[in-house]
Design a protein around this motif. Structure first.
Motif, short mmCIF file in Angstrom:
data_model
loop_
_atom_site.label_atom_id
_atom_site.label_comp_id
_atom_site.label_asym_id
_atom_site.label_seq_id
_atom_site.Cartn_x
_atom_site.Cartn_y
_atom_site.Cartn_z
N GLY A 174 7.05 -23.53 13.27
CA GLY A 174 7.49 -22.31 13.92
C GLY A 174 6.32 -21.51 14.46
N ASN A 175 6.59 -20.29 14.94
CA ASN A 175 5.53 -19.51 15.58
C ASN A 175 4.87 -18.50 14.65
N ILE A 176 5.24 -18.47 13.35
CA ILE A 176 4.54 -17.60 12.41
C ILE A 176 3.20 -18.23 12.04
N HIS A 177 2.16 -17.42 11.89
CA HIS A 177 0.85 -17.92 11.47
C HIS A 177 0.05 -16.78 10.84
N PRO A 178 -0.40 -16.96 9.57
CA PRO A 178 -0.17 -18.13 8.72
C PRO A 178 1.26 -18.12 8.17
N GLY A 179 1.59 -19.17 7.45
CA GLY A 179 2.91 -19.30 6.87
C GLY A 179 3.75 -20.38 7.54
N GLU A 180 3.20 -20.98 8.62
CA GLU A 180 3.98 -21.99 9.34
C GLU A 180 4.19 -23.27 8.54
N ASP A 181 3.25 -23.56 7.61
CA ASP A 181 3.39 -24.80 6.84
C ASP A 181 4.44 -24.69 5.73
N PRO A 182 4.45 -23.62 4.88
CA PRO A 182 5.57 -23.51 3.93
C PRO A 182 6.92 -23.34 4.62
N ASP A 183 6.94 -22.68 5.77
CA ASP A 183 8.17 -22.54 6.53
C ASP A 183 8.71 -23.92 6.91
N ILE A 227 7.85 -12.38 4.12
CA ILE A 227 8.63 -12.77 5.30
C ILE A 227 9.36 -14.08 5.01
N LEU A 228 8.63 -15.05 4.44
CA LEU A 228 9.24 -16.33 4.08
C LEU A 228 10.31 -16.13 3.01
N ASN A 229 10.04 -15.22 2.06
CA ASN A 229 11.03 -14.94 1.01
C ASN A 229 12.31 -14.34 1.60
N SER A 230 12.17 -13.54 2.65
CA SER A 230 13.36 -12.95 3.28
C SER A 230 14.15 -14.00 4.05
N TRP A 297 -12.04 -12.27 -6.46
CA TRP A 297 -11.60 -10.88 -6.32
C TRP A 297 -11.07 -10.62 -4.92
N LYS A 298 -11.78 -11.07 -3.90
CA LYS A 298 -11.32 -10.88 -2.52
C LYS A 298 -9.99 -11.58 -2.29
N GLN A 299 -9.82 -12.74 -2.91
CA GLN A 299 -8.56 -13.47 -2.78
C GLN A 299 -7.41 -12.68 -3.38
N PHE A 300 -7.58 -12.21 -4.62
CA PHE A 300 -6.53 -11.44 -5.28
C PHE A 300 -6.26 -10.12 -4.55
N TYR A 301 -7.33 -9.41 -4.18
CA TYR A 301 -7.16 -8.11 -3.54
C TYR A 301 -6.53 -8.25 -2.16
N GLY A 302 -7.06 -9.19 -1.36
CA GLY A 302 -6.54 -9.37 -0.01
C GLY A 302 -5.09 -9.82 0.00
N TYR A 303 -4.79 -10.86 -0.79
CA TYR A 303 -3.42 -11.37 -0.85
C TYR A 303 -2.49 -10.33 -1.49
N GLY A 304 -2.95 -9.73 -2.59
CA GLY A 304 -2.09 -8.79 -3.31
C GLY A 304 -1.72 -7.57 -2.50
N THR A 305 -2.67 -6.98 -1.79
CA THR A 305 -2.37 -5.80 -0.97
C THR A 305 -1.54 -6.19 0.25
N GLY A 306 -1.82 -7.35 0.83
CA GLY A 306 -1.01 -7.82 1.96
C GLY A 306 0.42 -8.06 1.55
N PHE A 307 0.60 -8.69 0.38
CA PHE A 307 1.94 -8.95 -0.14
C PHE A 307 2.69 -7.64 -0.39
N LEU A 308 2.01 -6.68 -1.00
CA LEU A 308 2.65 -5.41 -1.33
C LEU A 308 3.10 -4.68 -0.06
N GLU A 309 2.21 -4.63 0.94
CA GLU A 309 2.56 -3.97 2.20
C GLU A 309 3.76 -4.65 2.85
N SER A 310 3.75 -5.98 2.87
CA SER A 310 4.83 -6.72 3.50
C SER A 310 6.12 -6.60 2.70
N PHE A 311 6.01 -6.60 1.37
CA PHE A 311 7.20 -6.47 0.52
C PHE A 311 7.90 -5.14 0.79
#
Length: 332
Positions: A174-183, A227-230, A297-311
């Motif tokens: 699909g046209n989402i990126h990243p996330g196109e592979d689990p989609d 987004i994928l969860n939705s 730390w950058k992995q947890f912080y970057g992913y965690g804050t991105g996830f929270l904002e998107s959630f």
């Protein structure tokens, strides 16, 4: 079974040279083709490709920029093989890779697979540290490789195989990126196809990124997951929330110091010491161990804050993903 290797590239001629050089050393004793798709690059790699004509069977295509997912689809539409192997341009392929893939497919055929990634000794210390963060069982990155045993495996598109039959049934990425592979993986499951990890079909993933680019990348990973969860709530897992819980827990640990309670902070300290020691021993370098703490730390912080904002935006406020995060969607 004829392999077609699909490689999208965007402004990375040096990477393509290393990738093609590694493929020229393949020990696979059957014919295979390479389909290289230039995704609207301003610094194209056509001259690099010409250097390998005669050594490798390469088809080169230049198209308007539309993102890696659409470029992979374009390559698979042009390919003549019936099983597609997909790589990122920053990968180096071991000589026995194709042989290992064929061995696994002959042993237990599957219409889609993924393989893990490793680091070469020639990689920089930061690249090795980021590789540790993205692959270690101590981090969420472990699900990208051999640690995903507890549920269906979601192949990642830097090292992925898909049959022509599965591609045509699913219409590809699909046209989402990243996330196109689990989609794509989830849509394949819903169509009745199976996915599997090929543990010995690894690639060396160079990831030519610095700390800032890495932070941006994992933040986008975090934004893509709600987004994928939705889209596919039946595949939502509590583990997806873990990076967000991790950073919120660390914030709580510091707040608890006001009440002279430091046990939680000690637990975090022990965790990062374990990360440091594990990486330092694994990479035989104290410096890489230190860099790995930063990377984790950058992995947890970057992913965690991105996830929270998107959630909040996607799940709680019910915003349209394309409007909430337009930079995660390519126009096709």
């Amino acid at each position: 079974m004829v392999f077609s290797l699909i490689i999208p590239v965007y402004n990375r001629p040096d990477e393509v040279d290393e990738l093609l050089e590694s493929l020229s050393k393949s020990d696979y004793n059957e014919a295979f083709e390479i389909v290289l798709v230039e995704d609207g690059s301003s610094n194209p790699c056509k001259s690099v490709v010409m250097n390998y004509q005669g050594k490798l069977n390469i088809s080169y295509y230049f198209k308007q920029n539309s993102g890696p997912g659409d470029s992979r689809n374009f390559g698979m539409q042009k390919a003549v093989g019936n099983y597609f192997l997909i790589f990122d341009s920053d990968c180096i392929i071991p000589s026995n890779y194709l042989t290992e893939v064929r061995k696994e497919l002959d042993r237990e055929y599957v219409d889609c697979f993924g393989g893990p990634d490793r680091a070469l000794d020639s990689f920089s210390d930061i690249q090795k540290a980021i590789n540790f963060a993205m692959t270690s069982f101590l981090t969420t990155g472990g699900i990208r490789g051999g640690s995903e045993k507890i549920s269906k495996f979601q192949p990642r598109s830097f090292n992925m195989g898909i049959s022509k039959k599965a591609f045509e049934a699913s219409n590809g990425f699909g046209n989402i990126h990243p996330g196109e592979d689990p989609d794509l993986s989830i849509r394949l499951w819903n169509l009745g196809f199976e996915t599997r990890l090929f543990p010995d079909a690894f690639v060396y993933h160079k990831r030519r990124i610095d700390w800032e680019k890495f932070s941006i990348q994992v933040n986008k990973f975090g934004k893509a997951r709600p987004i994928l969860n939705s889209w596919y709530p039946e595949y939502n897992k509590l583990t997806f929330f873990f990076p967000t819980f991790f950073i919120l827990g660390l914030l709580l640990a510091f707040l608890l110091l006001i009440f002279n309670f430091d046990l939680l902070l000690q637990i975090y300290f022990v965790y990062f010491v374990i990360v440091f020691l594990t990486s330092a021993i694994q990479n035989k370098s104290v410096k890489i161990g230190y860099f790995s703490v930063i990377a984790v730390w950058k992995q947890f912080y970057g992913y965690g804050t991105g996830f929270l904002e998107s959630f909040i935006k996607i799940i709680l406020l019910k915003k349209t993903p394309q409007k909430a995060f337009p930079n995660l969607f390519f126009k096709i």
